[in-house]
Each structure stands twice: as structure tokens, then as C-alpha cells.
Motif scaffolding. Structure first.
Motif, PDB file in Angstrom:
ATOM      1  N   GLN A 243       0.816  -1.218   0.000  1.00  0.00           N
ATOM      2  CA  GLN A 243       0.000   0.000   0.000  1.00  0.00           C
ATOM      3  C   GLN A 243       0.846   1.262   0.000  1.00  0.00           C
TER       4      GLN A 243
ATOM      5  N   TYR B 269      -1.203  -1.207  -6.005  1.00  0.00           N
ATOM      6  CA  TYR B 269      -2.190  -1.675  -5.034  1.00  0.00           C
ATOM      7  C   TYR B 269      -3.576  -1.132  -5.365  1.00  0.00           C
TER       8      TYR B 269
ATOM      9  N   ARG C 243      -7.496  -2.622  -5.436  1.00  0.00           N
ATOM     10  CA  ARG C 243      -8.500  -2.012  -4.543  1.00  0.00           C
ATOM     11  C   ARG C 243      -9.691  -1.464  -5.324  1.00  0.00           C
ATOM     12  N   ASP C 244      -9.426  -0.804  -6.430  1.00  0.00           N
ATOM     13  CA  ASP C 244     -10.489  -0.121  -7.167  1.00  0.00           C
ATOM     14  C   ASP C 244     -11.168  -0.998  -8.207  1.00  0.00           C
TER      15      ASP C 244
END
Length: 480
Positions: free
Chosen positions: A171, A178, A182-183
Motif C-alpha cells: 500500500q 495496489y 483495490r479499485d
């Protein structure tokens, strides 16, 4: 007046962009000259970089603060874009240098990776996202498999961060990679959504640049174009005291001689705002009297030691074509060398006519004990490893070694939490800003971009600096 403590590229960038906002600024630098690790020397007609050999610029991108800085400093005539061969990157595998595939078709057609690794990459979009903080190694193994980790990510992290991917936080250290998971739930889906497919090791897009006089020209030009008296070298800040009444800061420091000895009496300066652009241990020392939690968090940020060794050879006698950026060495190959840049291939005028300049790196977070060796031992080790990788090498014609006992800050597991602790503990102190490469990115371009952001926040609230709130974007106490 705003006082910037530290004259590396972060501090100089803050100072320059404050200057463009017509805000009076002074930079205090303890060493002889500004620039921090960015320093270029010319020795025997070789142009040697002591620190960063290049940086990545993204022309036309909204975050291209580096491009704006270059334009404002009128450095375009001195700009050098790397040789197109720089897109080719070699990895040592099974004792031989092999070009890393640079596109999806090349990846699947290349023999560099096994079919098992290729199938694991195809299966990546179907893997569930992580739920906890992971190291880069954990993240890559989970999403892409062991082989991709060992032969791409491990050497890449060692080469760029001088770091240990088993310890670095995904992160914090590679936030953009990362963010794809995540998205979008997948690296491949995220890359396709952005209109591109990640190349090789997930390297960012842009153009690799330097200058005709080397990277050192950038900090030198900033220092030259700041107002007269804005930069004070050989001045060491001893303490920092917040004014409890009336706001602002008291800064105590002393002149130092080139050998480090103190010269003269302690001086006092007053500032409306202070920007700390120093390494984490130095920042901890300055905030220690009033921010105990921040001190602990700052001291918990480790740095990797590294030695950079520039070697010059007769070009005609080197068996390898040197047709690329350079090469990296996975740890499983068992060589101490982290990697080597083909410096005279990347940019013009790095070596005399008929010669080649290779810049190698050794040490890092995974092999810190190597820096306990003598210069001669390190040079011999690098020569030995170059011979192993490139073939029988000719006698070396030029040698220049640079040591850094604390070279690159390591964004290890828990790094983001430590930064939050620093910000929270310093929030009650208006006019104190933190901007250095131990947060929000280590590259030259990152430092310039973050310096511009801090300058914009200070400029927006300069008149009312003593009514403050926390800025999530800069980690700084800014005005409202």
C-alpha cells in the motif's frame, strides 16, 4: 517568511514553488551545496551520478510538476530523453542475462516465463482481493505467483528501492499498483480500465529523462534562480520552537565548517511557517521537544545502505551489446550485485569517445553487511559479478565509488500508520509542514510533485496561517 529546513530536491522544490507564489522563503542546508543525494561529478571525462541517474516525467499529465519546474527554470534546452533502448531491461536468470518481455504478446511468446507462470497471470482477474495490509512479496505471490515474484518484482524492488519486498508495504511503496486491485479487483482489469496494460514489472508510463550536465543540474539551477540570499548553506539547525503566543516558529542554528565543526555562535531566526525537508531521523530530533509520538514513528522508518560504483571500460572490448537500460539480479541467483545501469547507453556524453560507463549498485536492505567492506573489496566484487553477467570484461579504466549509509527510506509494513501518527501528533502546531522522500514517494518526480502541493497549500492560506487544520493530501498543518 517561510523557512525550509533541508536543501534536497524536496526542500528546493517547495522553496521554488513558494517563490513562484511570491512568498518570501529561505532554505537552510547543513552541507556545502544543495541537492541532497542528487549530485553529478565529471571525472576523467566521465559524467558520474552519485545518486539518482534519471527520473520519470509524464508530459501533459496534470501531476507533471517536474515538467512545470523544468519549464519555469528554462531547462528545456538541457533536457535529455533516454535512448529508446532503455525500454529493454535485462534480468539474470539461470546465470544468463535475458530481456524481460515488454508487452503482453511478447510475454506469452517469450521463453522467459514458464507456461505455469503465464497461466497464473491469465487467472489473475479471478483472484479475490486482499483484506489486510500485505508486503509486496505477499501481494505479488497471491496475485501473480512465485515465478513472477522471483524474476520480476524481487529484482525490481531491490533495484529501485534497494529494499526487501518481504518487508515493504504494498500500500505504501507501490500505491498505484495496489490501487488497481483495490479499485478494480484485479491488476489486469484495472490496467485495461485505464486504457493500458501494465508492462513487464508494472513500470509506470512516461519518459525517462536527465540533463546534458547530469541530474545535478536540476538542484543547481533551482539554487541559482532563487532570490539572492534565499539559500544558506553550511547552516545546521539545532532546534525548533513553536511560539506559544502570537504563532510562528523560532529556529536556532549555527554555521558549520566543511569538516563539520561549529563556527560562531548560535543564531535565532523567526518564521511564519517551517517546512521540514530532512530525513526522518533528523525530523525526529527537531520535533522531539513537543511531539513524542511523532518522534517514535519517525525513528521507526528504516533506511537502506547502498554503494554506487561507476566503472569505465573500453567499449569495443565489452562482450555484451549493452543494448538496454541495464540489468537486475534476482536474489535467488546468488550474486551480491543488485544490478547495473548501462549509463553511457542511456544518455549521451556519459563517457569519453570509445568508452562505456556502467553504474552498479550493491548493498541495500537485503545485504546491509556488504557496506562494511572496504572500497577495494566492493569494487572487486562488482567487477567479478559484471564478468559473470556480461562475459569476460576488459581491465577497468575508471572507478568512482559513492557510499550512503542511509540511502533510501524503506516504506515497510505499518508505514502508512506511522505517517498518520506523525500527522496527528503534529496537528496542534500550525505552520509546520513535512515534506521529504520518507513519505508519499521516493523518486525525484514524486518529491517535486509533493513539493508543489505543499507550496500550493501554504500559498492558499499564508495570510491566516495560525488557524489550521489537517490536510490529508500533504500531511501538513495548513491554514484555513
Amino acid at each position: 517568511m517561510v523557512v525550509v529546513i533541508g536543501g534536497g530536491i524536496s526542500g528546493l522544490s517547495v522553496a521554488w514553488f513558494l517563490h513562484t507564489h511570491n512568498i518570501p522563503v529561505r532554505v537552510l542546508e547543513a552541507r556545502d551545496q544543495p541537492g541532497g543525494a542528487i549530485l553529478t561529478s565529471c571525472k576523467q571525462n566521465y559524467r558520474v551520478e552519485h545518486g539518482p541517474n534519471s527520473t520519470l516525467q509524464k508530459p501533459g499529465h496534470p501531476d507533471d510538476a517536474l515538467g512545470r519546474l523544468i519549464q519555469q527554470l528554462q531547462l528545456e534546452p538541457h533536457l535529455q530523453v533516454a535512448n529508446p533502448l532503455a525500454s529493454r531491461r535485462y534480468i539474470l536468470r539461470d546465470g544468463q542475462l535475458k530481456a524481460l518481455p515488454g508487452s503482453p504478446p511478447a510475454f506469452f511468446l517469450s521463453s522467459f516465463f514458464s507456461w505455469h507462470a503465464k497461466l497464473q497471470l491469465l487467472a489473475e482477474p479471478f483472484r479475490a482481493p486482499g483484506t489486510e495490509e500485505e508486503s509486496i512479496a505477499q501481494f505479488v505471490r497471491r496475485r501473480l505467483g512465485e515465478e513472477f515474484f522471483q524474476y520480476v518484482i524481487d529484482p525490481f524492488i531491490s533495484g529501485v528501492y534497494a529494499g526487501d519486498p518481504e518487508q515493504l508495504s504494498v500500500q505504501a511503496a507501490v500505491a498505484k499498483i495496489y490501487a488497481l486491485e483495490r479499485d478494480h479487483g484485479s491488476l489486469l482489469r484495472g490496467a485495461l480500465h485505464q486504457g493500458r496494460v501494465l508492462k513487464g514489472a508494472g513500470l509506470p508510463k512516461g519518459r525517462m529523462i536527465s540533463f546534458d550536465q547530469g541530474m545535478g543540474l536540476l538542484p543547481t539551477r533551482i539554487a541559482q534562480q532563487l532570490p539572492e540570499g534565499a539559500l544558506r548553506s553550511r547552516f545546521k539547525v539545532l532546534s525548533l520552537v513553536p511560539n506559544r503566543q502570537g504563532g510562528g516558529w523560532q529556529i536556532y542554528g549555527v554555521n558549520v565548517l566543511p569538516d563539520g565543526r561549529v563556527a560562531g555562535k548560535t543564531e535565532k531566526m523567526l518564521a511564519k511557517a517551517v517546512v521540514l525537508s530532512v530525513p526522518a531521523p533528523a525530523a525526529a530530533q527537531l520535533v522531539a521537544p513537543f511531539a513524542k509520538i511523532a518522534v517514535s514513528a519517525l525513528r521507526a522508518i528504516p533506511y537502506a545502505p547502498i554503494a554506487s560504483i561507476a566503472l569505465g571500460y573500453s567499449r569495443a572490448l565489452i562482450p555484451h551489446p549493452l543494448d538496454g537500460f541495464g540489468f537486475l539480479i534476482p536474489r535467488r541467483e546468488g550474486l551480491p550485485l543488485l544490478g547495473t545501469l548501462f549509463s553511457s547507453t542511456l544518455f549521451k556524453d556519459r563517457a569519453p569517445e570509445g568508452q562505456a560507463l556502467l553504474t552498479s549498485f550493491i548493498g541495500g536492505a537485503t545485504q546491509p553487511a556488504l557496506l562494511q567492506q572496504t572500497d577495494g573489496q566492493l569494487i572487486r566484487q562488482v567487477e567479478q559479478d559484471l564478468g559473470h553477467c556480461l562475459g569476460m570484461m576488459p581491465p577497468v579504466d575508471f572507478v568512482y565509488l559513492t557510499r550512503y549509509s542511509a540511502a533510501i527510506p524503506q516504506y515497510t509494513l505499518g508505514h502508512l500508520q506511522r505517517i498518520q501518527q506523525v500527522d496527528a501528533d503534529l496537528a496542534p502546531f500550525p505552520g509546520l509542514y513535512l515534506r521529504a522522500n520518507w513519505r508519499d514517494g521516493i523518486s525525484v518526480a514524486d518529491c517535486v510533485r509533493n513539493g508543489e502541493k505543499v507550496a500550493e497549500h501554504i500559498a492558499a492560506d499564508y495570510a491566516n496561517l495560525f488557524v489550521h487544520k489537517r490536510s490529508r493530501n500533504t500531511g501538513a498543518a495548513v491554514a484555513t
